[in-house]
Design an enzyme around this catalytic site. Structure first.
Site, PDB file in Angstrom:
ATOM      1  N   TYR A   1       0.822  -1.210   0.000  1.00  0.00           N
ATOM      2  CA  TYR A   1       0.000   0.000   0.000  1.00  0.00           C
ATOM      3  C   TYR A   1       0.857   1.260   0.000  1.00  0.00           C
ATOM      4  O   TYR A   1       0.396   2.331  -0.413  1.00  0.00           O
ATOM      5  CB  TYR A   1      -0.974  -0.037   1.182  1.00  0.00           C
ATOM      6  CG  TYR A   1      -2.087  -1.020   0.921  1.00  0.00           C
ATOM      7  CD1 TYR A   1      -3.176  -0.657   0.138  1.00  0.00           C
ATOM      8  CD2 TYR A   1      -2.027  -2.320   1.394  1.00  0.00           C
ATOM      9  CE1 TYR A   1      -4.184  -1.555  -0.154  1.00  0.00           C
ATOM     10  CE2 TYR A   1      -3.027  -3.234   1.104  1.00  0.00           C
ATOM     11  CZ  TYR A   1      -4.106  -2.839   0.324  1.00  0.00           C
ATOM     12  OH  TYR A   1      -5.093  -3.750   0.018  1.00  0.00           O
TER      13      TYR A   1
ATOM     14  N   HIS B   1      -5.253  -3.783   7.185  1.00  0.00           N
ATOM     15  CA  HIS B   1      -4.400  -4.659   6.377  1.00  0.00           C
ATOM     16  C   HIS B   1      -3.285  -5.300   7.193  1.00  0.00           C
ATOM     17  O   HIS B   1      -2.383  -5.909   6.634  1.00  0.00           O
ATOM     18  CB  HIS B   1      -3.813  -3.876   5.199  1.00  0.00           C
ATOM     19  CG  HIS B   1      -4.847  -3.438   4.209  1.00  0.00           C
ATOM     20  ND1 HIS B   1      -5.576  -4.336   3.466  1.00  0.00           N
ATOM     21  CD2 HIS B   1      -5.292  -2.202   3.860  1.00  0.00           C
ATOM     22  CE1 HIS B   1      -6.425  -3.667   2.687  1.00  0.00           C
ATOM     23  NE2 HIS B   1      -6.270  -2.388   2.908  1.00  0.00           N
TER      24      HIS B   1
ATOM     25  N   HIS C   1       3.358 -17.074   8.951  1.00  0.00           N
ATOM     26  CA  HIS C   1       4.603 -16.315   8.886  1.00  0.00           C
ATOM     27  C   HIS C   1       5.738 -17.110   9.530  1.00  0.00           C
ATOM     28  O   HIS C   1       5.505 -18.112  10.198  1.00  0.00           O
ATOM     29  CB  HIS C   1       4.421 -14.966   9.588  1.00  0.00           C
ATOM     30  CG  HIS C   1       3.297 -14.160   9.018  1.00  0.00           C
ATOM     31  ND1 HIS C   1       1.990 -14.312   9.430  1.00  0.00           N
ATOM     32  CD2 HIS C   1       3.272 -13.222   8.042  1.00  0.00           C
ATOM     33  CE1 HIS C   1       1.211 -13.495   8.736  1.00  0.00           C
ATOM     34  NE2 HIS C   1       1.966 -12.832   7.883  1.00  0.00           N
TER      35      HIS C   1
END
Length: 725
Positions: free
Chosen positions: A233, A403, A454
């Site tokens: 972004y 996000h 992750h």
């Protein structure tokens, strides 16, 4: 109106004369010719103005192409005065003015307010910005009646939708908000509406805090230029930020904009450049595309601004190569001639990029990202990054600013040739109509945002902060040390508190260059401190084909999901090892492309290693079937030590394989307590090294290892072990 929004009249005249006399830099001249060729098929044809279509569909794409072609054709008109370009822009703007007010609100399938041309008002703002710029470039060549029709039937109604009807979103501090205020300012400048320009700059309340362009610059970027939502972004927010800054500068409304907040625009551009691998792709933090990189328009505009406005000459090599590629479209900002001259002169000679720590948070106090870099044998750049900043979401700014991923102390690694430890990024099929209209799929929350997706420690199969965004937004990691004074050891360490109840986490990561090993080693130490017993999982997300494992990973009798929730339900468990004792080491080697990688794993407690694929519980096949390794253990205080070694070369077509076996024979945790930690790296030759860490403070340290004293000063030390055999 005296000037176009992105050029002064004198600049236009100088460029036109230079173009006619062929005195422009060759790259600039060639780019203009290429863009003329690209636009030629559209000239002389009636404008293609569709109705409303689904997100990412053909109609959506056509509206997007139209504003891009308007932008290009209007600038070619300024430079060449060829009547075909003027006719194209005139007919397109008048065509949209004829239909715009008759269009109903689009059907929106997400939380963002709809536009009339697009499914969300964000895209409407993008159209308005480029449409306003195109109009500014041809306005003086249009009749009074044509101007009135375009302004009153197209630009003003678009402004009313974006700034008035959706006033709350116009004020939002968010990437959508930057586009909204930039579009409003562009329209206000071309319409001569000073009130609209001020609203765009200072927000509806006029305070410059609750909304507006300056609030975006103040609240979304750290002092180092890091953008709250992450690189994906970040590059999207750069485009309107740079375009509006250029328009404010050229129009005289703010000639100091490029120095605002200590040059935050330049810092934001440079920061994004730093958050890239050597191949030009952005590192995947929060919701991110794994393929997005410096070929994006925002990054290209950023390069033009760094060279043209900030006189910086340290663009990444990957970005220079993109800019020199004739297929890369370049916008004709006033800075382009400087960029062309810079590129033609060769720019700055390529030099290895330095390691650096990037702060997060508007005041720089909310953790950050440690970026480590070291040269490989072939002169490429090995790069590791450790993230421990703020969550990447902030519901206090806007509900759509969501996000962030639950991934504190997440680690990524690029070995100079391949991305060895990967981040999944977002679960979204952008602009592919069969996949949920290009929107985020349900698996983005059920898997991609979860901690197990992750490369970081998972406690009790739970995600950090209980997967609560408000809790996560109130917390962040803390830097323990960032030590890069010695090229053979580049290291960073950070801690998390409150991410898991009753568990303190610390991770220390280093790139270590040993004379006996060709490529830098990634050394990763994860520590968990607790008064209670917990399950600890350390996932490593990799790419490639498993080659060898020690001990052997045995296939499970029947593949099944690794768990039932928090992302585990999406992980197929395919094989696992027997129990590995604390004095033993596990080794897993895989082949990715032409490169071998080996993970050497050790633990302070008994552990096992598992292997599997992403993709369980996925009836719509939204998830990519990528492999993972998982080290699992239980205990109170606990340490996982992992060393990633890059080695060898493989070429199946030429039947070449060399260096397929790693040079490290053993990794061991030699000493560990609350203040110190020593890892021993033993080579297959018998030679060994101690990598010693301080966990809490620098200064002088001394520990006992097998009856021998090891002393060092500072945070981290690398030393050969005497009498190793």
């Amino acid at each position: 109106m005296d000037n176009a929004l992105l050029f002064t009249k004198s600049e236009i005249q100088e460029l036109r004369e230079a173009l006619e006399s062929k005195r422009l830099p060759a790259l600039y001249q060639e780019q203009i010719i290429l863009d003329q060729v690209r636009l030629r098929p559209c000239l002389g044809e009636p404008p293609q103005i569709p109705g409303q279509g689904e997100a990412g569909g053909a109609d959506h794409t056509r509206h997007k192409q139209n504003y891009q072609q308007l932008h290009l054709a209007s600038q070619l008109w300024l430079l060449t005065e060829h009547p075909d370009y003027l006719a194209f822009v005139r007919s397109m703007l008048l065509g949209y003015a004829d239909i715009y007010e008759s269009l109903p609100s689009h059907v929106s399938k997400d939380s963002n307010p709809p536009g009339r041309l697009f499914h969300q008002c964000l895209n409407e703002s993008m159209w308005l910005l480029y449409g306003s710029d195109a109009y500014s470039n041809v306005r003086d060549a249009l009749s009074e009646e044509e101007r009135r029709h375009i302004e009153q039937r197209l630009l003003v109604p678009m402004v009313q939708l974006i700034a008035d009807h959706n006033a709350d979103d116009f004020d939002v501090i968010h990437n959508h908000g930057i586009w909204s205020v930039a579009a409003g300012a562009f329209a206000g400048l071309v319409l001569g509406d000073k009130e609209l320009v001020n609203r765009s700059l200072y927000g509806n309340a006029g305070d410059g805090v609750s909304g507006g362009f300056y609030a975006q610059l103040d609240r979304l970027f750290s002092p180092d230029g890091y953008y709250l939502e992450g690189p994906y972004y970040h590059r999207f927010a750069l485009r309107p930020m740079i375009l509006l800054a250029e328009a404010l500068y050229q129009s005289g409304n703010d000639t100091g904009i490029f120095g605002y907040r200590d040059g935050i625009i330049g810092k934001a551009i440079a920061c994004l450049n730093e958050l890239t691998f050597e191949d030009g792709r952005f590192i995947a933090i929060n919701d991110s595309s794994r393929t997005m990189g410096l070929a994006d328009e925002g990054a290209i505009l950023g390069a033009m601004t760094l060279v043209g406005r900030y006189r910086q000459s340290d663009l990444p090599l990957a970005l220079r190569e993109i800019l020199l590629d004739q297929s890369t479209p370049l916008s004709y900002l006033a800075t382009l001639p400087q960029l062309a001259s810079y590129l033609e002169s060769g720019g700055q000679a390529h030099a290895p990029r330095d390691s650096l720590f990037i702060t997060d948070g508007r005041d720089g106090g909310l953790g950050g990202i440690g970026v480590l870099r070291a040269a490989t044998e072939a002169g490429h750049e090995a790069m590791a990054y450790l993230t421990f900043g703020q969550h990447g979401s902030d519901p206090n700014l806007h509900s759509a600013l969501d996000h962030g991923h639950f991934d504190g102390l997440h680690l990524g690694f690029y070995n100079g040739r391949r991305e060895t430890l990967t981040d999944y990024g977002f679960c979204r099929w952008v602009n592919i109509e069969p996949k949920f209209g290009g929107r985020y799929t349900a698996e983005n929350k059920s898997y991609a945002k979860q901690t197990v997706a992750h490369n970081t420690l998972v406690v009790d199969e739970q995600s950090q902060h209980g997967f609560s965004t408000p809790r996560a937004c109130d917390n962040h990691g803390k830097l323990v040390f960032f030590e890069t004074s010695r090229p053979e050891v580049q290291a960073v360490s950070a801690r998390l508190s409150g991410y898991y109840e009753g568990v303190e986490l610390q991770r220390s990561v280093a790139l270590v260059s040993l004379p006996e090993i060709a490529e830098p080693l990634l050394v990763d130490i994860q520590c968990a401190d607790s008064d209670q017993t917990h399950r600890y999982d350390s996932p490593l997300h990799i790419n490639g084909q498993l080659m060898t494992t020690r001990p052997t990973l045995e296939p499970v009798a029947a593949p099944a999901a690794l768990g039932s929730a928090n992302g585990y339900q999406h992980l197929w468990k395919l094989s696992e090892s027997a129990t590995i004792e604390p004095d033993q080491c596990a080794h897993v080697t895989w082949l990715d492309g032409d490169t071998f990688s080996t993970a050497h794993l050790a633990s302070s407690n008994r552990f096992s290693v598992g292997y599997g694929l992403i993709g369980a519980a996925d009836p719509d096949n939204n998830l990519r079937n990528e492999p993972y390794l998982m080290a699992r253990s239980s205990g109170r205080g606990h340490i996982f030590a992992t060393v990633i070694e890059t080695h060898g070369y493989f070429n199946e077509a030429r039947e070449i394989s060399r260096g397929a076996r790693p040079s490290l024979a053993r990794v061991a945790i030699a000493a560990a307590d609350e203040t110190h930690l020593v890892v021993t790296l033993t080579l297959d030759s018998g030679k060994a090294y101690h990598l010693a860490w301080a966990r809490q403070q620098g200064g002088h340290h001394q520990v006992n290892i097998d009856g021998n004293s090891l002393a060092w000063d500072g945070w981290v030390s690398l030393s050969a072990v005497e009498n190793a055999s």
